[in-house]
Motif scaffolding. Structure first.
Motif, PDB file in Angstrom:
ATOM      1  N   GLU A 145       0.838  -1.193   0.000  1.00 38.74           N
ATOM      2  CA  GLU A 145       0.000   0.000   0.000  1.00 38.74           C
ATOM      3  C   GLU A 145       0.873   1.243   0.000  1.00 38.74           C
ATOM      4  OE1 GLU A 145      -2.348   0.683   3.491  1.00 38.74           O
ATOM      5  OE2 GLU A 145      -0.908  -0.327   4.770  1.00 38.74           O
ATOM      6  N   THR A 156      -2.185   7.515   0.906  1.00 41.96           N
ATOM      7  CA  THR A 156      -2.775   8.602   0.118  1.00 41.96           C
ATOM      8  C   THR A 156      -2.678   9.895   0.920  1.00 41.96           C
ATOM      9  OG1 THR A 156      -4.271   7.050  -0.921  1.00 41.96           O
ATOM     10  CG2 THR A 156      -4.870   9.369  -1.054  1.00 41.96           C
ATOM     11  N   PRO A 180      -8.218  -3.657  -7.863  1.00 35.91           N
ATOM     12  CA  PRO A 180      -8.293  -2.734  -6.718  1.00 35.91           C
ATOM     13  C   PRO A 180      -8.401  -3.489  -5.393  1.00 35.91           C
ATOM     14  CG  PRO A 180      -9.843  -2.102  -8.453  1.00 35.91           C
ATOM     15  CD  PRO A 180      -9.298  -3.435  -8.835  1.00 35.91           C
ATOM     16  N   ASP A 211      -8.244   0.377  -1.752  1.00 36.38           N
ATOM     17  CA  ASP A 211      -8.459   1.178  -2.967  1.00 36.38           C
ATOM     18  C   ASP A 211      -9.947   1.482  -3.155  1.00 36.38           C
ATOM     19  OD1 ASP A 211      -5.747   1.070  -3.491  1.00 36.38           O
ATOM     20  OD2 ASP A 211      -5.918  -0.635  -4.864  1.00 36.38           O
ATOM     21  N   TRP A 233     -11.739   5.085  -3.178  1.00 36.40           N
ATOM     22  CA  TRP A 233     -12.541   5.493  -4.348  1.00 36.40           C
ATOM     23  C   TRP A 233     -13.945   5.916  -3.901  1.00 36.40           C
ATOM     24  CZ3 TRP A 233     -12.117   7.420  -8.864  1.00 36.40           C
ATOM     25  CH2 TRP A 233     -13.084   7.256  -9.867  1.00 36.40           C
ATOM     26  N   MET A 276      -9.785   6.491 -11.223  1.00 33.17           N
ATOM     27  CA  MET A 276      -8.888   5.677 -10.409  1.00 33.17           C
ATOM     28  C   MET A 276      -8.076   4.815 -11.372  1.00 33.17           C
ATOM     29  SD  MET A 276      -9.572   2.770  -7.454  1.00 33.17           S
ATOM     30  CE  MET A 276     -10.726   1.772  -8.383  1.00 33.17           C
ATOM     31  N   ILE A 289      -4.818   2.129 -11.704  1.00 31.42           N
ATOM     32  CA  ILE A 289      -3.841   1.258 -11.049  1.00 31.42           C
ATOM     33  C   ILE A 289      -3.023   0.586 -12.144  1.00 31.42           C
ATOM     34  CG2 ILE A 289      -3.492  -0.671  -9.461  1.00 31.42           C
ATOM     35  CD1 ILE A 289      -6.362  -0.144  -8.407  1.00 31.42           C
TER      36      ILE A 289
END
Ligand SMILES: [Zn+2]
Length: 246
Positions: free
Chosen positions: A77, A80, A122, A126, A130, A148, A150
């Protein structure tokens, strides 16, 4: 009890296409492969709801630039940034220009991170993030498009696009990398200069130059599809930058 004969289905007149320059995609791959762990960045989204040359219904979401905030990265991870550090990111990028900072906040709806060598599905974290983005934008008067994204080091990606104006969310819509190179002269050379030797069956495994090329998901003007999911979109994007021809 009324019973439907088939599951719930949504058909929309809106046909989303996400575009990115080859340069930006290469930069993302460079970042993702060089970063020691997971890495997070933001990009800008510019929406063109009536793109030139496109049939009605197409909406182009052009993703550009890469903004890398200060972050703590892990194997599985990446943290954020909170509201304040995100604000700092846009303020820094705008170089103190308040008007520019507001513009970046409004356009900077592409939230992206890497999964290093792992699948780009995700994670629960995640999905939670979102959902929080959804919630935050829903409360705003000025609702802006969100993505989003990835990716991993093998150039696999998941792209979820939410357009609150249309009120739809798409998973992995057509994603077109704008390659600035004009390959049409090679197509012409293959068609006009290459012929198959009589009785040579070894070449049968390669796509037939007579019929194969027209089936490739490549539009004229050097735009090529980046992934297996993209159907041919059939028109040339004019929203993208293009180097002057020498
Ligand atoms: Zn993730």
């Amino acid at each position: 009890m009324p019973t439907p004969k088939a599951p719930f289905n949504v058909r929309s007149d809106v046909r989303p296409v996400v575009t990115m320059s080859q340069k930006n995609w290469d930069e993302i791959m460079y970042l993702v492969r060089k970063a020691p762990k997971e890495v997070l960045w933001y990009s800008l989204i510019d929406v063109d709801r009536s793109p030139a040359n496109a049939p009605p219904g197409f909406v182009v979401y052009h993703v550009s630039e890469i903004f890398i905030p200060k972050q703590r990265c892990g194997n599985k991870e990446v943290e954020t940034p909170d509201g304040q550090s995100l604000n700092d990111l846009w303020q820094d990028a705008a170089g103190g220009d308040q008007k520019k900072a507001v513009d970046l906040v409004n356009r900077g709806g592409c939230w992206a991170h890497s999964h290093v060598e792992m699948p780009v599905t995700p994670s629960d974290q995640d999905k939670k993030q979102w959902a929080e983005i959804h919630e935050g934008v829903s409360k705003k008067n000025n609702k802006t498009v969100q993505i989003m994204m990835i990716v991993n080091r093998n150039e696999e990606y998941t792209l979820v696009l939410w357009d609150p104006i249309v009120g739809l969310e798409w998973e992995n819509p057509p994603f077109v990398i704008d390659s600035p190179w004009d390959m049409s002269w090679i197509d012409t050379a293959i068609k006009t200069k290459l012929s198959i030797m009589k009785g040579d069956s070894s070449s049968l495994v390669t796509p037939s130059t007579a019929t194969g090329l027209s089936n490739l998901p490549v539009t004229s003007g050097g735009h090529s599809s980046s992934g297996g999911n993209s159907e041919p979109v059939g028109f040339v994007f004019t929203t993208l930058e293009r180097p002057a021809r020498a």
